[in-house]
Design a protein around this motif. Structure first.
Motif, mmCIF file in Angstrom:
data_model
loop_
_atom_site.group_PDB
_atom_site.id
_atom_site.type_symbol
_atom_site.label_atom_id
_atom_site.label_comp_id
_atom_site.label_asym_id
_atom_site.label_seq_id
_atom_site.Cartn_x
_atom_site.Cartn_y
_atom_site.Cartn_z
ATOM 1 N N PRO A 84 42.578 43.296 34.697
ATOM 2 C CA PRO A 84 43.910 43.541 34.144
ATOM 3 C C PRO A 84 44.576 42.242 33.680
ATOM 4 N N ILE A 85 44.298 41.135 34.384
ATOM 5 C CA ILE A 85 44.845 39.832 34.011
ATOM 6 C C ILE A 85 43.681 38.852 33.902
ATOM 7 N N ALA A 86 43.500 38.279 32.726
ATOM 8 C CA ALA A 86 42.373 37.377 32.495
ATOM 9 C C ALA A 86 42.876 36.076 31.882
ATOM 10 N N PHE A 87 42.555 34.973 32.533
ATOM 11 C CA PHE A 87 42.939 33.620 32.109
ATOM 12 C C PHE A 87 44.397 33.591 31.628
ATOM 13 N N SER A 88 45.321 33.860 32.526
ATOM 14 C CA SER A 88 46.739 33.892 32.178
ATOM 15 C C SER A 88 47.580 33.360 33.340
ATOM 16 N N ALA A 89 48.768 32.866 32.992
ATOM 17 C CA ALA A 89 49.768 32.522 33.993
ATOM 18 C C ALA A 89 50.723 33.706 34.056
#
Length: 578
Positions: free
Chosen positions: A370-375
């Protein structure tokens, strides 16, 4: 597909991804990987864009190293189709490598085109579409290379042809491998419903072949049908009956459809000779319909007069097809039946949203996150998920389920409604992106200065639907309203509503309705005001002083360096936080 079939598919896919990750960012040994990787581009501008992105990816060690990556542009002029791109790519390779080419195993990925059905891929290319997996983040290019990572070792020198916007997953018996070692063409085939068959290529197999039992079967093809009717599938014997222990087919009847194929160099040079006879190419040639329909003992010349699947019918089309048919007639069409396989297409906004946020199968098979390489502090919302890739989000920002945010910054208290796409945007504090809204920001060079354009559409808008003149613009719907109504909400006169390019084909793609702003943030907020004005029945008074361009014009004048600079800034911020 049965539960056992799904488990086999997931395990096989994980193994391929793990194998590719081991060579990602490393110098590959001879024979370990492709000798050449080739991408096609629709024009010189797209070629430069692709080469720049590949250079950056190599610098970040996102691709295997020590291998030439080539990008070949279609020649200027008329559309030549992916078949024409294949022929010109062969011509480039022959000129570059001469006879040495005949020792190389080459993957050719058709990546040209403007991706009108998924505009977030229009500027930088659908082969560089982000996927929420891998570390660093995968794009379609890495995924294609990963899924075919086993092929080069078991392939005699030749050319593997594939497309940029589809995903083929498969499992084969343990200890076996897919071998491309036969003369002529060898195509991968997937069990599909008859409905899917009407939109793809369909193989008519030898009637005695017991095709649906083993995970993988090598056979030959009597005839190839291009987007046939259900009636034609039955009449030609393409329809198969399901075997009791077949893992991937649920329908009682099915057909085998096409995806990727291989051809040896003898066959490639035969096709190249056709180009040399007629150059320059002046019509669209299909790498599937026009090449594969000429193969197999059941092939007939009848298809050469059928123009139903051609965008523009040119007078030279029949001649080219007949030349191809006569050259290829008698060439074998070998088929590898992948009975435990799946074929996914990610070429439209709706397909993109479904597969990245709702589809549990693809999520399990590729390990999508759901969250990939993100802040980002977003929480997993279950299904559908909110998908965030390569983005920086303020802790108070909210992305609703079923939406995708990529390469963007969301400031404090920003909300993104359900089933929306936000790509390349910087959304100011407190703003809300409505449900089912597509927003994508581009940097442009106009009159010597850098500007920013944010295009916004409803997920359901048809960008390709056209009318014959600007006077009929009222027939075009934008967020459910006619363009005439839109102009009123935006404080524009009907006379000021213009279209770029060919005035005999007016569509949302060429509608000049997007303001050019001095910075990215104001670009997003201005376009968002225009959308909200339609939804709230209000007016926007700020557009009269701004230049309005179409998505087509924005792409023609895009500033790629500025767009990639924004992505690099995100990359650095995310890396620091990690």
């Amino acid at each position: 597909m049965t539960e056992r079939g799904n488990e086999m598919l997931q395990r096989a896919t994980r193994e391929k991804l793990e194998k590719f990750n081991k060579i990602r960012g490393k110098e590959v040994k001879p024979g370990e990987f492709w000798d050449l990787v080739v991408l096609t581009a629709v024009d010189e501008d797209q070629r430069v864009s692709y080469e720049l992105q590949i250079k950056e990816k190599l610098g970040r060690k996102e691709l295997p190293l020590g291998v030439p990556y080539h990008v070949f542009a279609d020649p200027a002029g008329c559309k030549i189709g992916n078949g024409g791109s294949t022929l010109y790519s062969l011509q480039h390779l022959e000129k570059m490598y001469g006879k040495a080419l005949f020792a190389f195993r080459v993957i050719l990925i058709h990546a040209g085109g403007f991706s009108q059905r998924l505009p977030s891929a229009s500027a930088l290319g659908k082969i560089f579409t982000a996927l929420p997996c891998g570390e660093p983040l995968y794009q379609m290019l890495e995924l294609k290379l990963a899924l075919y990572v086993d092929f080069p070792v078991h392939m005699k020198p030749g050319l593997l042809v594939t497309c940029a916007d589809d995903i083929e997953l498969y499992s084969i018996p343990e200890g076996e491998s897919i071998k491309f070692n036969r003369s002529g063409f060898t195509a991968l085939a997937h069990p599909s419903s008859l409905t899917i068959g009407t939109g793809h290529g369909v193989f008519v197999l030898d009637s005695g072949e017991n095709s649906g039992i083993s995970e993988m079967v090598y056979t030959s093809c009597q005839q190839f049908l291009h987007k046939p009717s259900v009636d034609k599938m039955y009449k030609t014997g393409a329809v198969r009956r399901r075997q009791d222990n077949c893992e991937s087919v649920s329908d009682a009847e099915f057909v085998y459809t096409d995806s990727t194929y291989y051809m040896d160099y003898s066959t490639s040079m035969t096709l190249l000779n056709v180009l040399k006879e007629v150059e320059p190419l002046t019509c669209e040639v299909d790498a599937y319909g026009d090449f594969l329909q000429a193969l197999g003992p059941g092939a007939t010349v009848a298809y050469t007069n059928n123009s139903s699947n051609v965008t523009t019918k040119e007078s030279s089309l029949v001649d080219i097809r007949q030349r191809i048919f006569n050259r290829l007639k008698g060439t074998p069409l070998n088929v590898v039946l992948l009975n435990n396989s799946k074929f996914y297409h990610i070429g439209t906004t709706e397909e993109y949203l479904f597969h990245l946020t709702e589809d549990p199968s693809l999520r399990e098979e590729l390990g999508l996150l759901p969250i990939a390489f993100s802040a980002c502090d977003c929480k997993d919302s279950g299904s559908p998920v909110a998908c965030v890739m390569h983005s920086v989000l303020h802790p108070s920002a909210v992305v609703s389920p079923g939406s995708v945010v990529e390469y963007s910054r969301l400031s404090a208290d920003v909300t993104v409604g359900e089933k929306s796409i936000v790509s390349g945007c910087w959304v100011d504090a407190g703003l809300s992106v409505p449900c089912q809204t597509f927003m994508h920001s581009l940097s442009v060079d106009l009159n010597g200065s850098v500007g920013f354009v944010t295009v916004a559409f409803s997920i359901k808008d048809n960008l390709k639907l056209s009318v014959a003149s600007p006077a009929e613009a009222g027939s075009l719907k934008y967020f459910g309203a006619s363009l005439v109504e839109c102009a009123e909400h935006w404080g524009l006169s009907l006379e000021s509503l213009r279209f770029s390019g060919d005035k005999s084909a007016c569509s949302l793609w060429v509608a000049c309705i997007f303001p050019v702003c001095p910075d990215l943030r104001s670009s997003v907020s201005t376009s968002l005001q225009m959308v909200l004005a339609l939804r709230g029945n209000s007016t926007v008074a700020t557009l009269k002083d701004l230049r309005l361009v179409s998505l087509q014009e924005a792409l023609q004048n895009k500033n790629l360096e500025e767009m990639l600079r924004f992505r690099r800034g995100l990359y650095e911020d995310i890396s620091k936080e990690k």
